[in-house]
Enzyme design. Structure first.
Site, short mmCIF file in Angstrom:
data_model
loop_
_atom_site.label_atom_id
_atom_site.label_comp_id
_atom_site.label_asym_id
_atom_site.label_seq_id
_atom_site.Cartn_x
_atom_site.Cartn_y
_atom_site.Cartn_z
N CYS A 44 1.00 -1.16 -0.16
CA CYS A 44 0.09 -0.14 -0.01
C CYS A 44 0.77 1.29 -0.18
O CYS A 44 0.41 2.33 -0.25
CB CYS A 44 -1.00 0.00 1.01
SG CYS A 44 -1.75 -1.56 1.34
N THR A 273 -11.16 -23.95 1.44
CA THR A 273 -11.56 -24.44 -0.06
C THR A 273 -12.30 -25.53 -0.16
O THR A 273 -12.53 -26.29 0.67
CB THR A 273 -10.17 -24.37 -0.94
OG1 THR A 273 -9.65 -25.57 -0.63
CG2 THR A 273 -9.23 -23.10 -0.58
N ILE A 278 -7.10 -27.48 2.57
CA ILE A 278 -6.55 -26.32 1.95
C ILE A 278 -7.44 -25.07 2.22
O ILE A 278 -8.77 -25.05 2.16
CB ILE A 278 -6.53 -26.63 0.36
CG1 ILE A 278 -5.57 -27.72 0.32
CG2 ILE A 278 -5.78 -25.49 -0.30
CD1 ILE A 278 -5.51 -28.40 -1.24
N ALA A 280 -7.84 -20.83 2.04
CA ALA A 280 -7.47 -19.44 1.03
C ALA A 280 -7.64 -18.14 1.60
O ALA A 280 -8.91 -18.19 2.37
CB ALA A 280 -7.96 -19.56 -0.24
N LYS A 433 -24.34 17.84 17.05
CA LYS A 433 -24.87 16.84 16.07
C LYS A 433 -23.98 16.31 14.98
O LYS A 433 -23.53 17.27 14.16
CB LYS A 433 -26.19 17.69 15.49
CG LYS A 433 -27.20 17.80 16.33
CD LYS A 433 -28.33 18.41 15.37
CE LYS A 433 -28.18 19.94 15.58
NZ LYS A 433 -29.55 20.63 15.05
C1 LIG Z 1 0.19 -0.34 -5.03
C2 LIG Z 1 -0.94 -0.91 -4.17
C3 LIG Z 1 -1.47 -0.15 -3.20
C4 LIG Z 1 -2.44 -0.69 -2.31
N1 LIG Z 1 -3.31 0.16 -1.51
C5 LIG Z 1 -4.17 -0.30 -0.55
C6 LIG Z 1 -4.53 0.45 0.37
O1 LIG Z 1 -4.26 1.67 0.42
N2 LIG Z 1 -5.56 -0.25 1.29
C7 LIG Z 1 -6.03 -1.46 1.27
O2 LIG Z 1 -6.69 -1.97 1.76
N3 LIG Z 1 -5.24 -2.30 0.24
C8 LIG Z 1 -4.46 -1.52 -0.64
N4 LIG Z 1 -3.85 -2.50 -1.64
C9 LIG Z 1 -4.44 -3.95 -1.71
C10 LIG Z 1 -3.44 -4.99 -0.73
O3 LIG Z 1 -2.19 -4.57 -0.88
C11 LIG Z 1 -3.91 -6.23 -1.09
O4 LIG Z 1 -5.28 -6.32 -0.88
C12 LIG Z 1 -3.47 -7.10 -0.13
O5 LIG Z 1 -1.82 -7.32 -0.19
C13 LIG Z 1 -3.69 -8.71 -0.37
O6 LIG Z 1 -3.10 -9.62 0.49
P1 LIG Z 1 -2.64 -11.09 -0.26
O7 LIG Z 1 -2.09 -11.79 0.76
O8 LIG Z 1 -4.09 -11.68 -0.94
O9 LIG Z 1 -2.02 -10.78 -1.57
P2 LIG Z 1 -0.31 -9.99 -1.45
O10 LIG Z 1 -0.23 -9.20 -0.52
O11 LIG Z 1 -0.49 -9.63 -2.82
O12 LIG Z 1 0.57 -11.15 -1.49
C14 LIG Z 1 0.61 -12.29 -2.41
C15 LIG Z 1 1.87 -12.72 -2.69
O13 LIG Z 1 1.91 -13.95 -3.20
C16 LIG Z 1 2.96 -14.29 -4.01
N5 LIG Z 1 2.58 -15.58 -4.96
C17 LIG Z 1 1.68 -15.63 -5.71
N6 LIG Z 1 1.51 -16.75 -6.49
C18 LIG Z 1 2.49 -17.41 -5.79
C19 LIG Z 1 3.01 -19.00 -6.09
N7 LIG Z 1 2.42 -19.67 -6.80
N8 LIG Z 1 3.97 -19.34 -5.27
C20 LIG Z 1 4.84 -18.24 -4.32
N9 LIG Z 1 4.43 -17.17 -4.22
C21 LIG Z 1 3.22 -16.59 -4.97
C22 LIG Z 1 3.13 -12.93 -4.80
O14 LIG Z 1 4.39 -12.82 -5.20
C23 LIG Z 1 2.61 -11.86 -3.73
O15 LIG Z 1 3.99 -11.36 -3.20
C24 LIG Z 1 -2.83 -1.97 -2.31
C25 LIG Z 1 -2.00 -2.80 -3.48
C26 LIG Z 1 -1.32 -2.41 -4.20
C27 LIG Z 1 -0.70 -3.24 -5.25
#
Ligand SMILES: Cc1cc2nc3c(=O)[nH]c(=O)nc-3n(C[C@H](O)[C@H](O)[C@H](O)COP(=O)(O)OP(=O)(O)OC[C@H]3O[C@@H](n4cnc5c(N)ncnc54)[C@H](O)[C@@H]3O)c2cc1C
Length: 837
Positions: A44, A273, A278, A280, A433
């Protein structure tokens, strides 16, 4: 027996699950796979490091794999990708950094792979100058381009990431164009709120193109050209595409784990899932909307973290369920803040849910305590008053409002809960208010039948010119600035005395600036037997976004001559300030500046206070007024234009509007209306540019820019050889006959190719003039033209000349209109000055 738990993805969801698991169980074996080089980084914060708001890159790396081992004994494997999952054997296939592959078994598997940028099949989207922003290496690449001296960027996509990137590039001094295919930016917000955000972006120097999708990206010399569906071409040093995201779940295709048609992982309320053992979390899962119950995919950090914690608890025997997402989100756009929770109107309409919309414009704290700021808030409720969603925009207090509303929404509250909320109040913090209470009161009034509220959208479809009458209950001075077409003005305070003027049998629409006076008027009218509706939210909603469109004076388009400084402050051009300063210096007596604080006043308060004080001060004196009402910025410009009052400075920063107005020192200086019909003497200027000579073109644009700075509309009508000034420098493929093609080749192609009227010397003359202009710091013709367009100078190409010379509109620079002699004569008639060059 201790469990072996594998985690795919090492950022928001993955790292949260891993640390929670360890806190719950010292014996578990935890392995976390991360494809990228970093774990647990602050995605973020990425845009803010590009903008150097977050100075230290290292601050974005929240923890390291070494730290995770030392503190939590988590085996972190970076630059290692899970490429397949085998639920039947409870194994995953892993590709290590060196390319070798191996299998790893698990007792429990957690998937938090997140999302990746959408790359729709647009020609050129894979060009190396088209960047996206998802992780630290992406950020490094963009920052490197900016640090290397890039001057311009086209950002594709008006979502959160696109806007944050655009703003941060502005902080770095780049010219930024943001292109959005939808009619408005920021999909979670409704149109009225998005438009306020759009205005803030434009005010801060972002060129915003909306309702126009990208058709292609093409490499050009030293950069990349983005072409839109409407044919606009935006040349920039690089592009950042932030078009949206898709789940990063390709590796699950053969696993048998149930995915939705868009590839999101389906989970139950325990975040499990369809495959045993598993789980997610995060951007890659489909959960459900906690408000309306349907499926939801939400790419936000909060849900990812909470879901990941629930998974860890469930694995360790603490039974926990996820209660759904309501998509609460917030965004800073320069000084403005916009936020939303729950469903917006668009979503409710798509889901076929009946709803009512209410607007309020409360202050963030007591108006009499210094620094009060107004915010605009909207709530959506069902016909019984149950909250369905809320949005807010403003400079202060938006975060507090939206969090309160999000909490009420989460607890399945209704408008009565909002009206009853008992929040902490003291003058520096809130009003007795609160904004949340005000939203509740407004909705209660309508739902309980005290007033019939309508939105502007409903007004558009329900208003009937024949049977209805619109009554503007604002003060006269406000009505003069802008009003709804066809409205009559009866200020609220005189409504009771003037009831007799309202024809019986008409259905009435009342409105004011924020909805409150309209509501009171509505109560008076209905109690006197009239049928009346009140326009919710008032003209503030229009004024903040679209004031030009509703201007009774017919001033469409901007006549804005402000310059935006690095800190976002907007000021008049140097020559204006200089002229004002000289006038002040010339006065025998030092000029008295009267300070007026109009902060905390909502519309029309600042305007009335300004007028009242302008009436009191002496000719030649200066009034400095500061207001926190954002609408005052446009109001004061319009008022000054109409009354001929000189604006010495006008700035908008951190939600405050500061203006210095000089009262005319003498009758000669005063350009108040002179004729009985109250028409102002025109400030408009028209220039006919007949010549295609460089020197004459330079002179024309210098005069036009000067005229634009003095206010009024400036029209440049290009005819015959003059049209060549407007040609694009590169050939454009268009259908032409032989003579037209010949003409096209013989005539100079744009501003850079013009010759001098005298001493052309086979092209040496123009080169010499350009060098002298550069040495003397005089703007080139090209930059004079850009300034003119920026300042609202209208460039019109003569239709007849274009036909004669065989030129097509596509061959002219963007933003040029085509008009006939009638167009020119119409403008010339309304002009005080008319030049032929
Ligand atoms: C520029 C930017 C700004 C943001 N600003 C905000 C904000 O202000 N407020 C907010 O609420 N959200 C924000 N977000 C969104 C927030 O970052 C995501 O919603 C959050 O990080 C999701 O978490 P996650 O664990 O699902 O995925 P991520 O945090 O994206 O992590 C997933 C990780 O899994 C890894 N990966 C994927 N597939 C594989 C694999 N097969 N094997 C190994 N590793 C793998 C990827 O490399 C990645 O690093 C922002 C996102 C970005 C990109």
């Amino acid at each position: 027996m201790s469990k072996k738990i594998l985690i795919v993805g090492g950022v928001a969801g993955g790292a949260t699950s891993a640390t929670r698991l360890r806190r719950l169980d010292e014996t578990a074996s935890i392995i976390m796979f991360e494809r990228g080089p970093y774990v647990s980084f602050a995605n973020c914060g990425l845009p803010y490091h590009i903008g150097e708001v977050i100075k230290e890159r290292s601050n974005l790396v929240v923890t390291t794999k070494e730290a995770l081992w030392n503190r939590y004994r988590i085996d972190v494997r970076t630059e290692t990708e899970v490429i397949a999952v085998h639920p039947e054997s409870k194994e995953v296939t892993v590709r290590a950094k060196d390319g070798s592959e191996y299998k790893e078994s698990y007792d429990e598997l957690i998937l938090s792979p997140g999302a990746m940028p959408l790359t729709p099949p647009i020609p050129g989207i894979n060009h190396e100058l088209v960047k996206s922003l998802r992780n630290i290496p992406d950020m490094d690449k963009i920052k490197e381009i900016v640090d290397g001296g890039a001057k311009s960027c086209a950002v594709i996509g008006g979502g959160f990431i696109g806007i944050e990137v655009a703003e941060n590039l502005i902080h770095r001094g780049l010219n930024v164009t943001l292109i959005e295919a939808a009619p408005h930016i920021l999909a979670p917000l409704d149109t009225e709120i998005s438009m306020i955000c759009e205005k803030e972006m434009r005010d801060n120097g972002i060129e915003l193109i909306i309702n126009d999708g990208v058709k292609s990206f093409t490499e050009i010399s030293g950069g990349i050209r983005t072409e839109t569906a409407s044919g606009r071409q935006i040349d920039a040093d690089f592009v950042v595409a932030a078009i949206g995201v898709r789940p990063d779940t390709a590796f699950l295709k053969e696993s048998g784990i149930e995915l939705n048609p868009r590839g999101y992982i389906k989970v139950n309320e325990r975040m499990a899932t369809s495959a045993d053992h598993i789980w997610a979390a995060g951007d890659a899962v489909e959960t459900f909307d906690s408000v309306t119950g349907g499926a939801a995919t939400i790419a936000l950090a909060g849900p990812a973290n909470r879901q990941a914690r629930i998974i860890a608890d469930n694995i360790m025997g603490i039974n926990r369920t996820y209660k759904g997402s309501q998509g609460t989100s917030i965004l800073q756009i320069f000084d403005l803040v916009a936020a939303s929770t729950g469903n917006n109107e668009r979503q409710l309409r798509q889901k076929g849910i009946d709803y009512r919309a209410y607007f309020v414009h409360p202050m963030n704290h007591a108006t009499y305590y210094p620094g009060a700021m107004q915010l605009t808030a909207k709530i959506l409720v069902d016909p019984q008053g149950k909250l369905l969603g809320a949005q807010a925009v403003g400079y202060e207090g938006v975060d507090k409002f939206i969090d309160v509303l999000a909490a009420v929404l989460w607890m399945k509250g209704d408008v009565n809960d909002l009206a009853d909320l008992d929040l902490a109040y003291a003058p520096p913090f809130l009003s007795a208010k609160s904004p949340a209470n005000m939203a509740g009161f407004t909705a209660q009034n309508d739902l309980e039948g005290l007033v019939k509220s309508r939105t502007f959208l409903q007004f558009e479809s329900e208003y009937n010119k024949e049977t209805d009458l619109i009554i503007d209950v604002r003060e006269e001075v406000e009505f003069e600035q802008h009003a709804l077409p066809g409205a009559i003005n009866i200020p609220l305070n005189s409504l009771r005395e003037r009831l007799g003027e309202i024809p019986a049998g008409k259905r009435l629409w009342t409105y004011c600036s924020i909805g409150l006076r309209g509501y009171t008027a509505n109560r008076i009218l209905t109690q006197h037997g009239f049928e009346a509706f009140n326009l919710a939210g008032g003209t503030r909603l229009l004024a903040l976004g679209t004031v030009e469109e509703t201007h009774t004076g017919g001033h469409k388009g901007k006549q804005d001559v402000m310059t935006t400084h690095e800190d976002g402050t907007q000021v008049l051009p140097e020559e204006h300030v200089q002229a004002a300063a000289e006038a002040v210096m010339a006065a025998a007596e030092p000029v008295r500046v009267i300070e007026v604080d109009a902060c905390g006043l909502s519309c029309p308060g600042p305007l009335m206070k300004m007028k009242e004080n302008m009436d009191k001060i002496n000719p030649g004196e200066v009034l400095h007024i500061r207001a926190s009402d954002p609408g005052f910025y446009e109001d004061v410009k319009a008022w000054a234009r109409r009354t001929g009052t000189e604006v010495l400075s006008l700035s908008k920063a951190k939600g405050f509007v500061d203006v210095q107005l000089k009262k005319a020192a003498s009758l000669e200086e005063c350009i108040l209306p002179v004729d009985p019909t109250c028409q102002q003497p025109s400030k408009n200027k028209t220039l006919v540019v007949f010549s295609g000579d460089l020197d004459k073109a330079i002179a024309s644009f210098i005069i036009a820019n000067g005229a634009a700075a003095m206010g009024g509309k400036v029209t440049m009508f290009f005819t015959f050889w003059g049209i060549n000034v407007l040609r694009k420098s590169t050939p454009v493929s268009v259908q032409k006959n032989f003579i037209e093609s010949l003409f096209g080749r013989m005539m100079p192609r744009g501003a850079g190719k013009l010759g001098l009227s005298k001493m052309n010397m086979a092209g040496m003359g123009p080169a010499m003039i350009k060098k002298i202009m550069k040495d003397k710091n005089v703007d080139s013709l090209e930059s004079l033209m850009m300034t003119a367009q920026k300042n609202g100078v209208e460039l019109v190409a003569c239709q007849m000349s274009m036909d004669l010379l065989g030129l097509k509109l596509e061959e002219l620079i963007d933003g040029v209109k085509v008009g006939g002699v009638g167009y020119y004569l119409g403008d010339a008639e309304e002009s005080a000055v008319n030049l032929f060059i």
